[in-house]
Scaffold this motif. Structure first.
Motif, PDB file in Angstrom:
ATOM      1  N   ASP A 138      37.763  63.453  33.654  1.00 31.61           N
ATOM      2  CA  ASP A 138      38.918  64.204  33.722  1.00 31.61           C
ATOM      3  C   ASP A 138      40.002  64.100  32.518  1.00 31.61           C
ATOM      4  O   ASP A 138      40.245  62.874  32.460  1.00 31.61           O
ATOM      5  CB  ASP A 138      39.682  64.073  35.153  1.00 31.61           C
ATOM      6  N   ASP A 139      40.201  65.193  31.872  1.00 32.02           N
ATOM      7  CA  ASP A 139      41.222  64.939  30.977  1.00 32.02           C
ATOM      8  C   ASP A 139      42.628  65.168  31.361  1.00 32.02           C
ATOM      9  O   ASP A 139      43.112  66.154  31.470  1.00 32.02           O
ATOM     10  CB  ASP A 139      40.934  66.114  29.896  1.00 32.02           C
ATOM     11  N   CYS A 140      42.976  63.878  31.735  1.00 29.47           N
ATOM     12  CA  CYS A 140      44.105  63.849  32.664  1.00 29.47           C
ATOM     13  C   CYS A 140      45.446  63.345  31.904  1.00 29.47           C
ATOM     14  O   CYS A 140      46.512  63.377  32.409  1.00 29.47           O
ATOM     15  CB  CYS A 140      43.983  62.753  33.973  1.00 29.47           C
ATOM     16  N   GLY A 141      45.441  62.815  30.846  1.00 29.54           N
ATOM     17  CA  GLY A 141      46.561  62.311  30.028  1.00 29.54           C
ATOM     18  C   GLY A 141      46.873  61.111  30.203  1.00 29.54           C
ATOM     19  O   GLY A 141      47.861  60.679  29.745  1.00 29.54           O
ATOM     20  N   GLN A 142      46.297  60.143  31.626  1.00 29.94           N
ATOM     21  CA  GLN A 142      46.734  59.111  31.649  1.00 29.94           C
ATOM     22  C   GLN A 142      45.350  58.222  31.935  1.00 29.94           C
ATOM     23  O   GLN A 142      44.385  58.758  32.235  1.00 29.94           O
ATOM     24  CB  GLN A 142      47.452  59.047  33.053  1.00 29.94           C
ATOM     25  N   VAL A 143      45.357  56.846  31.893  1.00 32.78           N
ATOM     26  CA  VAL A 143      44.273  56.033  31.779  1.00 32.78           C
ATOM     27  C   VAL A 143      44.485  55.080  32.949  1.00 32.78           C
ATOM     28  O   VAL A 143      45.311  54.340  33.061  1.00 32.78           O
ATOM     29  CB  VAL A 143      44.185  55.356  30.240  1.00 32.78           C
ATOM     30  N   ALA A 144      43.410  54.881  33.694  1.00 29.10           N
ATOM     31  CA  ALA A 144      43.264  53.885  34.772  1.00 29.10           C
ATOM     32  C   ALA A 144      42.797  52.638  34.029  1.00 29.10           C
ATOM     33  O   ALA A 144      41.674  52.531  33.397  1.00 29.10           O
ATOM     34  CB  ALA A 144      42.368  54.111  35.884  1.00 29.10           C
ATOM     35  N   LEU A 145      43.663  51.541  34.323  1.00 23.68           N
ATOM     36  CA  LEU A 145      43.295  50.093  33.418  1.00 23.68           C
ATOM     37  C   LEU A 145      42.225  49.616  34.180  1.00 23.68           C
ATOM     38  O   LEU A 145      41.435  48.685  33.733  1.00 23.68           O
ATOM     39  CB  LEU A 145      44.624  49.456  33.425  1.00 23.68           C
ATOM     40  N   GLU A 146      42.172  49.779  35.449  1.00 25.63           N
ATOM     41  CA  GLU A 146      41.211  48.971  36.373  1.00 25.63           C
ATOM     42  C   GLU A 146      40.846  49.855  37.476  1.00 25.63           C
ATOM     43  O   GLU A 146      41.589  50.979  38.096  1.00 25.63           O
ATOM     44  CB  GLU A 146      41.803  47.770  36.773  1.00 25.63           C
ATOM     45  N   SER A 147      39.775  49.541  38.258  1.00 25.55           N
ATOM     46  CA  SER A 147      39.467  50.108  39.446  1.00 25.55           C
ATOM     47  C   SER A 147      40.607  49.614  40.749  1.00 25.55           C
ATOM     48  O   SER A 147      41.218  48.413  40.445  1.00 25.55           O
ATOM     49  CB  SER A 147      38.369  49.743  40.181  1.00 25.55           C
ATOM     50  N   TRP A 148      40.425  50.127  41.859  1.00 32.17           N
ATOM     51  CA  TRP A 148      41.506  49.860  43.045  1.00 32.17           C
ATOM     52  C   TRP A 148      40.924  48.474  43.472  1.00 32.17           C
ATOM     53  O   TRP A 148      39.778  48.041  43.804  1.00 32.17           O
ATOM     54  CB  TRP A 148      41.307  50.690  44.286  1.00 32.17           C
ATOM     55  N   GLY A 149      41.988  47.605  43.806  1.00 35.18           N
ATOM     56  CA  GLY A 149      41.614  46.188  44.347  1.00 35.18           C
ATOM     57  C   GLY A 149      42.878  45.653  44.684  1.00 35.18           C
ATOM     58  O   GLY A 149      44.050  46.029  44.583  1.00 35.18           O
ATOM     59  N   PRO A 150      42.590  43.973  45.262  1.00 29.53           N
ATOM     60  CA  PRO A 150      43.592  43.473  45.764  1.00 29.53           C
ATOM     61  C   PRO A 150      44.730  43.343  44.560  1.00 29.53           C
ATOM     62  O   PRO A 150      44.346  42.773  43.648  1.00 29.53           O
ATOM     63  CB  PRO A 150      43.086  42.282  46.191  1.00 29.53           C
ATOM     64  N   GLY A 151      46.029  43.242  44.966  1.00 28.18           N
ATOM     65  CA  GLY A 151      47.023  42.706  43.937  1.00 28.18           C
ATOM     66  C   GLY A 151      46.950  41.471  43.366  1.00 28.18           C
ATOM     67  O   GLY A 151      47.301  41.372  41.985  1.00 28.18           O
ATOM     68  N   ARG A 152      46.495  40.744  44.041  1.00 27.04           N
ATOM     69  CA  ARG A 152      46.300  39.385  43.299  1.00 27.04           C
ATOM     70  C   ARG A 152      45.285  39.215  42.295  1.00 27.04           C
ATOM     71  O   ARG A 152      45.157  38.276  41.375  1.00 27.04           O
ATOM     72  CB  ARG A 152      46.271  37.999  44.680  1.00 27.04           C
ATOM     73  N   ARG A 153      44.226  40.055  42.147  1.00 26.72           N
ATOM     74  CA  ARG A 153      43.278  39.958  41.393  1.00 26.72           C
ATOM     75  C   ARG A 153      43.677  41.227  40.166  1.00 26.72           C
ATOM     76  O   ARG A 153      42.605  41.666  39.570  1.00 26.72           O
ATOM     77  CB  ARG A 153      41.941  40.274  41.986  1.00 26.72           C
ATOM     78  N   SER A 154      44.735  41.804  40.272  1.00 29.24           N
ATOM     79  CA  SER A 154      44.886  43.091  39.455  1.00 29.24           C
ATOM     80  C   SER A 154      45.345  42.320  37.945  1.00 29.24           C
ATOM     81  O   SER A 154      45.693  41.403  37.667  1.00 29.24           O
ATOM     82  CB  SER A 154      45.965  43.756  39.792  1.00 29.24           C
ATOM     83  N   LEU A 155      45.207  43.298  37.027  1.00 32.53           N
ATOM     84  CA  LEU A 155      45.600  43.112  35.500  1.00 32.53           C
ATOM     85  C   LEU A 155      47.145  42.834  35.561  1.00 32.53           C
ATOM     86  O   LEU A 155      47.656  41.843  34.888  1.00 32.53           O
ATOM     87  CB  LEU A 155      45.237  44.252  34.813  1.00 32.53           C
ATOM     88  N   ILE A 156      48.021  43.488  36.162  1.00 33.04           N
ATOM     89  CA  ILE A 156      49.503  43.207  36.356  1.00 33.04           C
ATOM     90  C   ILE A 156      49.921  41.843  36.774  1.00 33.04           C
ATOM     91  O   ILE A 156      50.820  41.393  36.204  1.00 33.04           O
ATOM     92  CB  ILE A 156      50.302  44.654  37.045  1.00 33.04           C
ATOM     93  N   TRP A 157      49.265  41.535  37.866  1.00 28.21           N
ATOM     94  CA  TRP A 157      49.386  40.278  38.131  1.00 28.21           C
ATOM     95  C   TRP A 157      49.116  39.069  37.406  1.00 28.21           C
ATOM     96  O   TRP A 157      49.934  38.133  37.183  1.00 28.21           O
ATOM     97  CB  TRP A 157      48.797  39.838  39.795  1.00 28.21           C
ATOM     98  N   GLY A 158      48.178  39.320  36.581  1.00 24.61           N
ATOM     99  CA  GLY A 158      47.456  38.560  35.536  1.00 24.61           C
ATOM    100  C   GLY A 158      48.519  38.462  34.416  1.00 24.61           C
ATOM    101  O   GLY A 158      48.827  37.182  33.757  1.00 24.61           O
TER     102      GLY A 158
END
Length: 327
Positions: A138-158
């Motif tokens: 989908d040409d949505c104009g935004q990019v998902a950085l990662e799949s859904w998952g627990p916050g403690r294993r997320s990129l933002i928490w890293g």
């Protein structure tokens, strides 16, 4: 339909108050004009402290059915939550933004079969890739950085962990101390009156135990997330002053103040800030997600554990029920 305001008292009345009424009126009108089931819609209004953040001013969130509360009636459909940042949302745009996002709930986006997702409620704006979806579909104009998952294993928490571990490098690169990023450029750790009230309550407790000869020789106070040590300094200065004012000085002599933080650089700053209390202070590097690994030796010994701006910034991966309420 539920409408909830989450803001401090001084943000709802007084000179710093935000004018929430026009925002709520616009949100209500947009909701009632839509075809969405209002019993499955809630509007949550927060005043987000940081003007620059990762959220859109108005966001529509999908709420999937869940089975955590067995007493709740079964539902075969989705619910929706409209999240509004009271600080940045403009009343004249809220209505159009919510209408636009609610219209998207009928375009098939809600049937993607993902646990949750967000649609930025901006007029004529495309929706982002749903968590776990293929960004190329989908040409949505935004990019998902990662799949859904627990916050403690997320990129933002890293990223958050990296920030605190390398804080000295961040400060060197920006030329500013990390505290300058806080609302108003400083924390509330210099509140002497609050520290005094807390200390007097401790004195009352210690006096009671001492009268029964039950007060231990070492009086432990722990602070998690010590920051640059301002809170510790205020607490220690005020405790010493009040103890001497009582004509004793005994409690200060027996006090052991333990400062804990995830960042070694922050602890070094804190140690310098309380250097004049060095004989009463120790510092520990610890992870607030697993505090007992470092502080297990203090079980049943600490009279006070002071925590400021720590657990509300940790990833929320678990839910607990306390006296019938979910946290």
């Amino acid at each position: 339909m539920l409408i909830e305001l989450r803001a401090a008292d001084d943000r709802l009345r007084g000179p710093k108050a935000v004018d929430a009424a026009p925002i709520l009126t616009s949100a209500l009108k947009a909701a009632t004009d839509s075809t969405v089931d209002l019993s499955r819609l809630r509007v949550i209004c927060d005043f987000i402290q940081y003007r620059q953040n990762f959220r859109e001013p108005v966001v529509l969130r999908r709420v999937q059915p869940w089975a955590i509360d067995p007493a709740a009636p079964e539902t075969d459909g989705e619910s929706w939550e409209v999240a509004i940042d009271l600080r940045r949302a403009k009343p004249d745009l809220v209505e159009a933004a919510i209408k636009s996002s609610l219209q998207q709930t009928g375009t098939g986006r809600e049937s993607q079969g993902v646990p949750s997702g967000e649609i930025p409620a901006a007029e004529n704006s495309p929706s982002p890739v749903a968590p776990g979806a293929d960004p190329n579909e989908d040409d949505c104009g935004q990019v998902a950085l990662e799949s859904w998952g627990p916050g403690r294993r997320s990129l933002i928490w890293g990223f958050n962990s990296l920030y605190w571990k390398a804080l000295s490098l961040w400060e060197k690169a920006t030329g500013k101390g990390y505290e300058s990023a806080l609302p108003g450029g400083e924390s509330d750790a210099r509140n002497v009156e609050a520290a005094r009230d807390l200390i007097l309550k401790l004195f009352t407790l210690w006096d009671s135990l001492a009268a029964r000869r039950a007060l231990p020789e070492e009086l432990y106070v722990v602070e998690l997330g010590v920051g640059n040590g301002n809170q510790a300094r205020v607490f220690l200065d005020e405790l010493r002053r009040l103890d001497r004012q009582r004509g004793r000085g005994e409690y200060y002599r027996r006090l052991h103040y333990l400062m804990g933080d995830y960042s070694p650089h922050v602890l070094e700053l804190a140690r310098k800030n309380v250097a004049h209390h060095a004989e009463n202070v120790s510092s520990l590097v610890l992870d607030a997600l697993r505090p007992t690994e470092t502080l297990g030796f203090l079980r049943y010994k600490a009279f006070l554990v002071y925590i400021s701006n720590v657990y509300d910034n940790l990833p929320t991966d678990e839910i607990v029920r306390i006296v019938g309420h979910m946290f």
